[in-house]
Design a protein around this motif. Sequence first.
Motif, PDB file in Angstrom:
ATOM      1  N   SER A 172      43.309  45.889  43.704  1.00 48.63           N
ATOM      2  CA  SER A 172      42.189  45.212  43.044  1.00 48.63           C
ATOM      3  C   SER A 172      42.289  45.308  41.529  1.00 48.63           C
ATOM      4  CB  SER A 172      40.856  45.777  43.543  1.00 48.63           C
ATOM      5  OG  SER A 172      40.799  47.167  43.328  1.00 48.63           O
ATOM      6  N   VAL A 176      42.132  42.082  38.984  1.00 48.54           N
ATOM      7  CA  VAL A 176      41.238  41.961  37.819  1.00 48.54           C
ATOM      8  C   VAL A 176      42.058  41.704  36.562  1.00 48.54           C
ATOM      9  CG1 VAL A 176      39.623  43.240  36.351  1.00 48.54           C
ATOM     10  CG2 VAL A 176      39.410  43.349  38.858  1.00 48.54           C
ATOM     11  N   SER A 180      42.210  38.165  34.201  1.00 47.84           N
ATOM     12  CA  SER A 180      41.870  38.174  32.771  1.00 47.84           C
ATOM     13  C   SER A 180      42.919  37.448  31.928  1.00 47.84           C
ATOM     14  CB  SER A 180      41.741  39.620  32.278  1.00 47.84           C
ATOM     15  OG  SER A 180      43.022  40.230  32.176  1.00 47.84           O
ATOM     16  N   THR A 203      36.310  39.785  42.630  1.00 40.91           N
ATOM     17  CA  THR A 203      36.771  39.146  41.388  1.00 40.91           C
ATOM     18  C   THR A 203      37.904  38.166  41.664  1.00 40.91           C
ATOM     19  OG1 THR A 203      36.152  41.058  40.061  1.00 40.91           O
ATOM     20  CG2 THR A 203      37.826  39.591  39.122  1.00 40.91           C
TER      21      THR A 203
END
Length: 264
Positions: A172, A176, A180, A203
């Motif tokens: 995870s 993330v 980004s 996310t």
Amino acid sequence: MLGGLVLAIALSWQSSYARIVFVRVGQGDCTLIQDGGTTVLIDAAGADEFVDLGQRLAVPELRRLGVTRLDMVLLTHPDADHIGGLAAVAGRWSIGCIGIPARFRGHPAIEALQKSLPGCRWMWIESGETTKFGSTKMSFDYMPSGRDNAGSLACLVEMPGSRAVLTGDGISDTEVWLASRHEWSAELMKVGHHGSSTSTSPTWLAEVKPAFAVISCGRGNPYGHPTASVMDRLAAAGAKVFRTDRDGTVIFAPTAHGFQPVNR
Ligand SMILES: [Zn+2]
């Protein structure tokens, strides 16, 4: 552009159609991408001291799929369930080159693999590199720090009208980090880490927004993959799930409206 990579890709697969094939290899990964006569494999099934799933499952299934040579093999990371079957695959087909994130250069498992495959050419992939073949573009990224799973190669596969994302065993934190950096929306997602609860974060699902999710895992595997929490998250996201342990090899083809399953 990956230096020399396009030149390394020779025409070998004579059909004009393109497809992504999630090959049934038990607990492990093996994904075939074909377009314009070029064949690319991402991971090569697993092997341990008891069983070589490359020999037992990947080779016969790739033969059934009509593979005659492998222009490029990409390894997402050095875990045995992704690289263990490569020796058997390399024993059956000529391989144009082997690519892996540059962060794994010098990794003991990769050095051992290099010694066992002395004739193979290796490419050390940097984040942000791309390669093209036929009408397919593949873009690569990976997290530079963290354990091996976290640094898995992430691939965005773009064919006309269609997008797919694959993240190896990324966790995870990886998801993330990737979210980004780029825009990863895709109708087809390979679920990270065989459906482990460590991946497929909210996310990531919000970033990719998949219509289809494919889980590569072995029947009755000892890890409990895929986990109930991941199946719940995929259901909540509205993704139709395919599992290699239940559905066998799963094939998707690009259309003007995104990748669609073609064998069911
Ligand atoms: Zn794995």
